[in-house]
Motif scaffolding. Sequence first.
Motif, mmCIF file in Angstrom:
data_model
loop_
_atom_site.group_PDB
_atom_site.id
_atom_site.type_symbol
_atom_site.label_atom_id
_atom_site.label_comp_id
_atom_site.label_asym_id
_atom_site.label_seq_id
_atom_site.Cartn_x
_atom_site.Cartn_y
_atom_site.Cartn_z
ATOM 1 N N ASN A 1 0.815 -1.221 0.000
ATOM 2 C CA ASN A 1 0.000 0.000 0.000
ATOM 3 C C ASN A 1 0.847 1.269 0.000
ATOM 4 O O ASN A 1 0.315 2.363 0.105
ATOM 5 N N GLY A 2 2.169 1.120 -0.112
ATOM 6 C CA GLY A 2 3.063 2.263 -0.226
ATOM 7 C C GLY A 2 3.336 2.997 1.068
ATOM 8 O O GLY A 2 3.885 4.096 1.066
ATOM 9 N N ARG A 3 2.954 2.415 2.198
ATOM 10 C CA ARG A 3 3.104 3.098 3.484
ATOM 11 C C ARG A 3 4.498 3.052 4.068
ATOM 12 O O ARG A 3 4.911 3.977 4.758
ATOM 13 N N LYS A 4 5.218 1.960 3.818
ATOM 14 C CA LYS A 4 6.418 1.762 4.606
ATOM 15 C C LYS A 4 7.531 1.061 3.827
ATOM 16 O O LYS A 4 7.323 0.005 3.251
ATOM 17 N N PRO A 5 8.738 1.635 3.857
ATOM 18 C CA PRO A 5 9.882 0.939 3.252
ATOM 19 C C PRO A 5 10.498 -0.043 4.253
ATOM 20 O O PRO A 5 10.460 0.177 5.462
ATOM 21 N N PHE A 6 11.047 -1.122 3.726
ATOM 22 C CA PHE A 6 11.780 -2.070 4.570
ATOM 23 C C PHE A 6 12.795 -2.823 3.724
ATOM 24 O O PHE A 6 12.724 -2.843 2.502
ATOM 25 N N ARG A 7 13.754 -3.429 4.408
ATOM 26 C CA ARG A 7 14.785 -4.231 3.743
ATOM 27 C C ARG A 7 14.354 -5.694 3.792
ATOM 28 O O ARG A 7 14.027 -6.219 4.846
ATOM 29 N N LEU A 8 14.376 -6.336 2.624
ATOM 30 C CA LEU A 8 14.005 -7.741 2.500
ATOM 31 C C LEU A 8 15.229 -8.548 2.091
ATOM 32 O O LEU A 8 15.800 -8.328 1.024
ATOM 33 N N VAL A 9 15.639 -9.462 2.972
ATOM 34 C CA VAL A 9 16.734 -10.375 2.656
ATOM 35 C C VAL A 9 16.119 -11.647 2.097
ATOM 36 O O VAL A 9 15.274 -12.271 2.742
ATOM 37 N N ASN A 10 16.511 -11.991 0.874
ATOM 38 C CA ASN A 10 16.043 -13.206 0.207
ATOM 39 C C ASN A 10 17.102 -14.278 0.421
ATOM 40 O O ASN A 10 18.187 -14.214 -0.145
ATOM 41 N N LEU A 11 16.775 -15.241 1.254
ATOM 42 C CA LEU A 11 17.740 -16.209 1.754
ATOM 43 C C LEU A 11 17.460 -17.597 1.174
ATOM 44 O O LEU A 11 16.381 -18.150 1.395
ATOM 45 N N PRO A 12 18.408 -18.181 0.432
ATOM 46 C CA PRO A 12 18.210 -19.551 -0.047
ATOM 47 C C PRO A 12 18.129 -20.526 1.127
ATOM 48 O O PRO A 12 18.699 -20.275 2.189
ATOM 49 N N PHE A 13 17.443 -21.628 0.925
ATOM 50 C CA PHE A 13 17.268 -22.617 1.987
ATOM 51 C C PHE A 13 18.585 -23.022 2.636
ATOM 52 O O PHE A 13 18.664 -23.174 3.842
ATOM 53 N N TYR A 14 19.614 -23.182 1.845
ATOM 54 C CA TYR A 14 20.876 -23.679 2.388
ATOM 55 C C TYR A 14 21.577 -22.659 3.289
ATOM 56 O O TYR A 14 22.531 -23.005 3.976
ATOM 57 N N LEU A 15 21.105 -21.419 3.339
ATOM 58 C CA LEU A 15 21.722 -20.404 4.200
ATOM 59 C C LEU A 15 20.926 -20.113 5.473
ATOM 60 O O LEU A 15 21.304 -19.225 6.237
ATOM 61 N N VAL A 16 19.842 -20.820 5.722
ATOM 62 C CA VAL A 16 19.037 -20.555 6.914
ATOM 63 C C VAL A 16 19.890 -20.658 8.175
ATOM 64 O O VAL A 16 19.752 -19.859 9.097
ATOM 65 N N GLN A 17 20.800 -21.596 8.225
ATOM 66 C CA GLN A 17 21.666 -21.791 9.391
ATOM 67 C C GLN A 17 22.560 -20.565 9.648
ATOM 68 O O GLN A 17 22.964 -20.318 10.775
ATOM 69 N N LYS A 18 22.833 -19.775 8.617
ATOM 70 C CA LYS A 18 23.678 -18.575 8.740
ATOM 71 C C LYS A 18 22.860 -17.316 9.037
ATOM 72 O O LYS A 18 23.374 -16.208 9.013
ATOM 73 N N GLN A 19 21.599 -17.504 9.321
ATOM 74 C CA GLN A 19 20.699 -16.370 9.527
ATOM 75 C C GLN A 19 21.199 -15.357 10.556
ATOM 76 O O GLN A 19 21.144 -14.155 10.288
ATOM 77 N N PRO A 20 21.680 -15.752 11.739
ATOM 78 C CA PRO A 20 22.147 -14.742 12.703
ATOM 79 C C PRO A 20 23.249 -13.838 12.133
ATOM 80 O O PRO A 20 23.224 -12.619 12.329
ATOM 81 N N MET A 21 24.193 -14.420 11.424
ATOM 82 C CA MET A 21 25.264 -13.630 10.818
ATOM 83 C C MET A 21 24.715 -12.668 9.769
ATOM 84 O O MET A 21 25.114 -11.509 9.683
ATOM 85 N N ILE A 22 23.756 -13.124 8.994
ATOM 86 C CA ILE A 22 23.153 -12.296 7.952
ATOM 87 C C ILE A 22 22.322 -11.178 8.572
ATOM 88 O O ILE A 22 22.363 -10.039 8.117
#
Length: 144
Positions: A118-139
């Motif tokens: 709806n154009g209200r709010k900007p945000f950052r979206l990280v697109n994470l492949p399945f194999y990187l889920v374990q590295k999520q805290p670092m990302i």
Amino acid sequence: MLDSGLANFPAGVRKDIIGAKDVLDLWRGRIAEQVVGQELLTLTSKVGQSRKFWTKGKDVAELDFIYPYESKIIPIEVKNGHNSKLGSLHTFMDATNHDFAIRVWSQPFSVDDVITTNGRKPFRLVNLPFYLVQKQPMIIDKYI
């Protein structure tokens, strides 16, 4: 289920998994959510840690996971490729003061600056492949 293999057995999809090119093809993506949920559970050593999710209204919006990280709550959606509109994620972002979200998918890693539908709010979206889920805290540390 405590294990994605155990979840597949009673569902009768053992043979389908062996030949699958994408885990999102099976169970319409539900097994992918199971795998991501298991990965999220491994990121903490807290006994009794459970996975959290978010809903708004009946059938209005449902976010796959809410991941507590330090003093933040990270919204996570598990999706397939570029074809998803992330409607529930946009609804969550509009309803909160968060400016960071994660999409787990089968595509390559990328980071997008997004504005809610709806154009209200900007945000950052990280697109994470399945194999990187374990590295999520670092990302999260790098991009938050």
